[in-house]
Every structure is written in C-alpha cells, then in structure tokens.
Design an enzyme around this catalytic site. Structure first.
Site, PDB file in Angstrom:
ATOM      1  N   HIS A  49      -6.123  -1.537 -10.493  1.00 56.03           N
ATOM      2  CA  HIS A  49      -4.875  -1.043  -9.873  1.00 56.03           C
ATOM      3  C   HIS A  49      -4.262   0.085 -10.720  1.00 56.03           C
ATOM      4  O   HIS A  49      -3.154  -0.053 -11.258  1.00 56.03           O
ATOM      5  CB  HIS A  49      -3.881  -2.199  -9.689  1.00 56.03           C
ATOM      6  N   ARG A  63      -3.776  -1.184  -0.599  1.00 60.45           N
ATOM      7  CA  ARG A  63      -3.487  -2.588  -0.890  1.00 60.45           C
ATOM      8  C   ARG A  63      -4.717  -3.442  -0.570  1.00 60.45           C
ATOM      9  O   ARG A  63      -5.378  -3.226   0.457  1.00 60.45           O
ATOM     10  CB  ARG A  63      -2.309  -3.105  -0.054  1.00 60.45           C
ATOM     11  N   GLU A  69      -4.951 -10.123  -7.670  1.00 60.41           N
ATOM     12  CA  GLU A  69      -5.058  -9.240  -8.839  1.00 60.41           C
ATOM     13  C   GLU A  69      -4.594  -9.962 -10.090  1.00 60.41           C
ATOM     14  O   GLU A  69      -3.470 -10.458 -10.109  1.00 60.41           O
ATOM     15  CB  GLU A  69      -4.222  -7.967  -8.611  1.00 60.41           C
TER      16      GLU A  69
HETATM   17  N1  LIG Z   1      -3.107   2.114  -5.883  1.00 55.19           N
HETATM   18  C1  LIG Z   1      -1.878   2.377  -6.236  1.00 55.19           C
HETATM   19  O1  LIG Z   1      -1.500   2.283  -7.388  1.00 55.19           O
HETATM   20  C2  LIG Z   1      -0.896   2.872  -5.198  1.00 55.19           C
HETATM   21  C3  LIG Z   1       0.066   3.820  -5.546  1.00 55.19           C
HETATM   22  C4  LIG Z   1       0.991   4.220  -4.587  1.00 55.19           C
HETATM   23  C5  LIG Z   1       0.953   3.666  -3.305  1.00 55.19           C
HETATM   24  N2  LIG Z   1       0.021   2.727  -3.029  1.00 55.19           N
HETATM   25  C6  LIG Z   1      -0.074   2.155  -1.681  1.00 55.19           C
HETATM   26  O2  LIG Z   1      -0.629   3.161  -0.832  1.00 55.19           O
HETATM   27  C7  LIG Z   1      -0.224   2.926   0.504  1.00 55.19           C
HETATM   28  C8  LIG Z   1       0.255   4.214   1.144  1.00 55.19           C
HETATM   29  O3  LIG Z   1       1.382   4.701   0.453  1.00 55.19           O
HETATM   30  P1  LIG Z   1       2.187   5.982   1.016  1.00 55.19           P
HETATM   31  O4  LIG Z   1       3.187   6.320  -0.026  1.00 55.19           O
HETATM   32  O5  LIG Z   1       1.247   7.003   1.502  1.00 55.19           O
HETATM   33  O6  LIG Z   1       2.931   5.300   2.251  1.00 55.19           O
HETATM   34  P2  LIG Z   1       3.567   6.032   3.528  1.00 55.19           P
HETATM   35  O7  LIG Z   1       4.575   5.094   4.070  1.00 55.19           O
HETATM   36  O8  LIG Z   1       3.961   7.425   3.200  1.00 55.19           O
HETATM   37  O9  LIG Z   1       2.327   6.107   4.532  1.00 55.19           O
HETATM   38  C9  LIG Z   1       1.786   4.993   5.162  1.00 55.19           C
HETATM   39  C10 LIG Z   1       1.317   5.444   6.526  1.00 55.19           C
HETATM   40  O10 LIG Z   1       0.610   4.359   7.129  1.00 55.19           O
HETATM   41  C11 LIG Z   1       0.863   4.468   8.519  1.00 55.19           C
HETATM   42  N3  LIG Z   1       0.492   3.256   9.208  1.00 55.19           N
HETATM   43  C12 LIG Z   1       1.233   2.143   9.432  1.00 55.19           C
HETATM   44  N4  LIG Z   1       0.507   1.253  10.156  1.00 55.19           N
HETATM   45  C13 LIG Z   1      -0.700   1.820  10.379  1.00 55.19           C
HETATM   46  C14 LIG Z   1      -1.863   1.403  11.079  1.00 55.19           C
HETATM   47  N5  LIG Z   1      -1.931   0.213  11.686  1.00 55.19           N
HETATM   48  N6  LIG Z   1      -2.928   2.237  11.113  1.00 55.19           N
HETATM   49  C15 LIG Z   1      -2.873   3.454  10.521  1.00 55.19           C
HETATM   50  N7  LIG Z   1      -1.781   3.914   9.847  1.00 55.19           N
HETATM   51  C16 LIG Z   1      -0.716   3.101   9.778  1.00 55.19           C
HETATM   52  C17 LIG Z   1       2.340   4.796   8.603  1.00 55.19           C
HETATM   53  O11 LIG Z   1       2.680   5.342   9.863  1.00 55.19           O
HETATM   54  C18 LIG Z   1       2.478   5.805   7.474  1.00 55.19           C
HETATM   55  O12 LIG Z   1       2.338   7.134   7.934  1.00 55.19           O
HETATM   56  C19 LIG Z   1       0.801   1.802   0.434  1.00 55.19           C
HETATM   57  O13 LIG Z   1       0.136   0.579   0.708  1.00 55.19           O
HETATM   58  C20 LIG Z   1       1.234   1.810  -1.017  1.00 55.19           C
HETATM   59  O14 LIG Z   1       1.737   0.575  -1.450  1.00 55.19           O
HETATM   60  C21 LIG Z   1      -0.898   2.315  -3.926  1.00 55.19           C
HETATM   61  O1  LIG Z   2       2.803   0.583  -4.645  1.00 53.70           O
HETATM   62  C1  LIG Z   2       2.714   1.215  -5.697  1.00 53.70           C
HETATM   63  O2  LIG Z   2       3.623   1.940  -6.141  1.00 53.70           O
HETATM   64  C2  LIG Z   2       1.444   1.145  -6.461  1.00 53.70           C
HETATM   65  O3  LIG Z   2       0.624   0.145  -6.016  1.00 53.70           O
HETATM   66  C3  LIG Z   2       1.604   1.130  -7.943  1.00 53.70           C
HETATM   67  O4  LIG Z   2       1.902  -0.122  -8.447  1.00 53.70           O
HETATM   68  P1  LIG Z   2       2.260  -0.241 -10.009  1.00 53.70           P
HETATM   69  O5  LIG Z   2       3.604   0.378 -10.204  1.00 53.70           O
HETATM   70  O6  LIG Z   2       2.249  -1.709 -10.305  1.00 53.70           O
HETATM   71  O7  LIG Z   2       1.201   0.498 -10.774  1.00 53.70           O
END
Ligand SMILES: NC(=O)c1ccc[n+]([C@@H]2O[C@H](COP(=O)([O-])OP(=O)(O)OC[C@H]3O[C@@H](n4cnc5c(N)ncnc54)[C@H](O)[C@@H]3O)[C@@H](O)[C@H]2O)c1
Ligand SMILES: O=C(O)[C@H](O)COP(=O)(O)O
Length: 438
Positions: A283, A236, A265
């Site tokens: 993204h 994020r 964004e």
């Molecule tokens: N770019 C994209 O399109 C995309 C796609 C999917 C997810 N994401 C984002 O990726 C991130 C991770 O997703 P995920 O599914 O692995 O989540 P998840 O909940 O499985 O993992 C997140 C981890 O972060 C840890 N955490 C919380 N606070 C913390 C801190 N202060 N320091 C270190 N670790 C900490 C939690 O304990 C957890 O293990 C989220 O922000 C999600 O929205 C982005």
């Molecule tokens: O949190 C998520 O699932 C990702 O950031 C993906 O976002 P999107 O569905 O808008 O591509």
C-alpha cells in the site's frame, strides 16, 4: 459556520510532521501514538476532541462510541473506508479527508506497476540479485500501441490516462458519473464495461470500494477479457476479486497483476503475493514525501479553518437529520462570508449536488475536482462567454451543469482543470461566484 472548539488532537499514524506543527501553532495540543490496537485506541480516544488517521487506523463504531468528546476525524489521505462514517454521523462527528493531496503519487505508482508488468522489472532484478543472467525468461512487450482500460475516471484515473498516453497507449474507460464528453477532452473514450473487457491489453481500476465496485473484475469479467490481460489495482483491495484473480493467473487468462492494495492488509493469505506473475507493494500509493506533505498540511489547515469557523472543506460526513436512506441531505456552508444552502446525496458512492440556493440542477453534479459555481440569468450567450473567459485565463472547462429552470437568477456549476486565479474577471457575466477544490 460556527467555530468548533478543538483543544486536543490524537495523531494515530505516521503523518507528515507539518500537520502537528500547524495544529500546535494554532493552539491545539497534539499527541502522536502509533501502532495502537483497537482496544488501545478505545481506551485512549476519550481524552481527545480530534483524531487524525491514514488508512491503517480502523475507526470502528466501538472507537467512535467510546469517544465522548470527539468532534472531528481527519483523514490525511483519500479513502475513508477505514472510518465508520455512519457511526460518526450519528454522533455528529465530522469526518474530513484530503482527496487531492496524493493523486499524483498514486497515479505514478499505477504507471510504474503497468510498466513493470510489461517488462518484468521486479522479477528480473530479483533474478540478478540471485546471481543469474537470464535474458530469455524476461522477454517483455511494448506499451506502445496497446489498449489500456481505466475503470473509474476520477482524479487518479485521469492522471494515469494522460501519462500512459505519452507511451503511445490508447486509453478507453468507464465511469458512471464523469461524462464521456469530459473524458474525451483528456483522450479517454468511454464505453460500457461489456464493451471494454474484450478490448484491453491492460486494465487498471480507480474507483472507491463500495458494493457496486466490489468484485468488478470477477470470474465472469475475466472470462470476457483478452487472454493474457494484465491488471493493476492501486485503488482498494477487493475491487478485483482476489480469488478470481488467482484463478485467472493460474489459467493464464490473466498474464500478470500489479497490486498495491489487498482486502486484508497486510494479507495473511500470501497466494497472490507469491505468484510469479504478481508484482505487489505494501500500500505505497501515497507514500511519497510530496503526497504526505500535502495531505498532512491540508488536513491540519482544514481542521484549523473549522476551529475558526471559516469553512468546512473536505467534509464527507453524512447528515443524519435529513434521513440518509432517502439519499438526500441539506447543508449550509459559509464561504468568504456568504451562506450557501446545498442539497446533495451520495450516488453510487459518489457525493453529488442536487440543488444550490434553490437552483435545482438538471443532472446531479459530481462533487469532485475543481468546481466553479456562479449565479446568472439564463441567456444564450452565457455559456460561450464563460468558456471564452476561462480560455483567456488558461483554464479548461471539464464539465458544465445547468439548472433545470430558465427563469430569473440561477446557479450553474463548471468543472475546471484548475481554479481561477481571479474570480473578478467573471464580474461582467455573473451575479455571484465561488470556487472550491473537492
Ligand atoms: N494506493 C493508494 O495509496 C491510494 C492513494 C490514493 C487513492 N487511492 C484510492 O484510489 C481510488 C480512486 O481515488 P480518486 O482520488 O481517483 O477518487 P475519485 O473520487 O476522484 O474517482 C473515483 C471515480 O470512480 C468512479 N466510480 C464510482 N463507481 C464506479 C463504478 N461502479 N465503475 C466505474 N467507476 C466508478 C467515480 O464516478 C469517480 O469518478 C480510491 O479508492 C482511493 O481510496 C489509493
Ligand atoms: O486512500 C488513500 O489516501 C490511500 O489509500 C493512501 O492511504 P495511506 O494514507 O494509508 O497511505
């Protein structure tokens, strides 16, 4: 769970067509309208019982308050930071997401950015298109033998670690909830952030965005890093402070950044995007056919289950009756005809389970991944017997949470590498069992 009546759903973003199909097959009317402004959405939402979004729709308190009939907000994806969950909670609207559907895609994009940073592939490709043949300018470095720091060792952090290990990278990390013994089983040594910063050649962040993670990488932490450290943010915008990153890039303290996400964004301020050592994407982490198909299907099936009163999978709405400020809430969940009373809270932005059917856990149980809950009488052979049984089924035990009490029937929770094909195998050891993928 009592069935919830959902007759009309609005899908406000590009969600895989299977979502609409599944909802319609279950008698729900679906309208798709994309690119609505917040004002358009406010005007539109009053006619719907459900709303399905991705990250682009800002479901603000104004939208929620304008929605007289809304009962469910379904997020076809992971992050719910675009939804005002507290406003939804106050109105009794359920917010649910599909947290596992895009994990692999986001992890693969992270690895792509890490490798592109090491070999300057996007910059070299642009230079070729401009008619150049510049072999000297794009001298790279091997990933082999380098140290990758992973901040946030949840679903995506884990997948990134195992993939980058195959390139010969050493993986270290930090997570306040995932236990070090668990990450050690997938090759990640945990340490404090203070110890981590100076060791890394590359750093990638995989936490949710919340007050404790906003600006995790800032001027102070960049100063503690190796000169030339390369960073990736596929989680994020804002977890890496954008102004601090620009300063670090300009001073060469940071040797390059791969960014899939931005505070705003699309970003109006293009300074980072235009920096020669920044590789950026709009993204795209979840933008694969596979991830979209999974998320679209998962959210539709979760909504249908809810309508049928079957289960409440992926719900992230907080329970206002129990006073969120105190941190704890109690819910009753029905799975396969059995009722479970659970007390949980949100710690550091992560949902945790504190108590299940009166068994109080010694440590809060992090509600992520594949979880097996079972009821048994405490005994010394219990854990080795369960471990043996899982090993036989080819499933790894990733975590183990025991109850505080040792008398009578108690509930235990085990994190699994994958769900068990057959819970029946546990029968000789336990009195009841259920498993969920969170
Ligand atoms: N770019 C994209 O399109 C995309 C796609 C999917 C997810 N994401 C984002 O990726 C991130 C991770 O997703 P995920 O599914 O692995 O989540 P998840 O909940 O499985 O993992 C997140 C981890 O972060 C840890 N955490 C919380 N606070 C913390 C801190 N202060 N320091 C270190 N670790 C900490 C939690 O304990 C957890 O293990 C989220 O922000 C999600 O929205 C982005
Ligand atoms: O949190 C998520 O699932 C990702 O950031 C993906 O976002 P999107 O569905 O808008 O591509």
């Amino acid at each position: 769970m009592a069935p919830i009546s959902i007759k009309r759903i609005l899908i406000s973003e590009s969600v895989d067509p299977c979502c609409k199909k599944i909802l319609q097959e279950n008698g729900i009317q679906v309208t798709e309208k994309q690119n609505m402004s917040t004002d358009d959405l406010i005007a539109e939402i009053k006619d719907y019982d459900g709303l399905v979004v991705r990250s682009g729709t800002k479901v603000t308190a104004d939208v929620i308050n304008a929605a007289g009939n809304l009962k469910i907000i379904g997020r076809a994806g992971t992050g719910v930071d675009n939804v005002d969950v507290d406003a939804a909670t106050i109105k009794g609207i359920i917010v649910m997401n599909t947290p596992s559907g895009n994990t692999i895609s986001a992890a693969e994009l992270t690895c792509t950015l890490l490798m592109s940073l090491s070999r300057h592939v996007p910059q070299a490709a642009m230079s070729m298109k401009a008619g150049n043949w510049d072999r000297k300018k794009f001298m790279g470095a091997e990933m082999y033998g380098k140290i990758l720091g992973i901040v946030g060792l949840g679903r995506i952090g884990k997948e990134v670690a195992t993939r980058m290990q195959s390139f010969g990278m050493k993986t270290i990390g930090y997570d306040p909830i995932t236990p070090p013994e668990v990450t050690a089983t997938w090759g990640v040594e945990q340490m404090s952030l203070e110890q981590l910063w100076p060791k890394c050649d590359y750093i990638t962040v995989h936490t949710p965005l919340m007050p404790s993670t906003a600006g995790l990488l800032n001027d102070t932490s960049f100063a503690k890093c190796k000169k030339g450290v390369k960073v990736v943010n596929c989680a994020r915008g804002g977890i890496i402070d954008e102004d601090a990153l620009l300063r670090a890039l300009e001073s060469r303290q940071c040797g390059g950044a791969g960014l899939d996400v931005f505070v705003e964004e699309p970003p109006k301020n293009r300074a980072l995007v235009n920096h020669p050592n920044v590789i950026s994407c709009p993204h795209l982490g979840a933008s694969t056919k596979e991830a979209q198909a999974r998320c679209g299907q998962d959210i539709a099936l979760q909504i249908v289950d809810m309508v049928m009163g079957k289960s409440l999978v992926g719900a992230v709405t907080r329970n206002h009756n129990e006073g969120l400020t105190q941190g704890a809430c109690e819910v009753e969940i029905f799975v396969n005809g059995s009722s479970y009373r659970a007390t949980g809270s949100v710690q550091g932005g992560v949902p945790v389970l504190l108590e299940l059917n009166r068994s109080v856990f010694r440590q809060p149980v992090s509600l992520t991944g594949n979880l097996l809950f079972f009821k048994a009488v405490a005994s010394p052979p219990l854990l080795p017997s369960v471990t043996g049984l899982l090993a036989k089924a080819g499933v790894e035990m990733e975590s183990f949470s025991a109850p505080a009490a040792r008398i009578g029937d108690q509930w235990y929770c085990v994190g699994l590498s994958s769900l068990l094909g057959d819970l029946g195998a546990l029968q000789p050891l336990v009195k009841a069992a259920a498993q969920v993928s969170v």
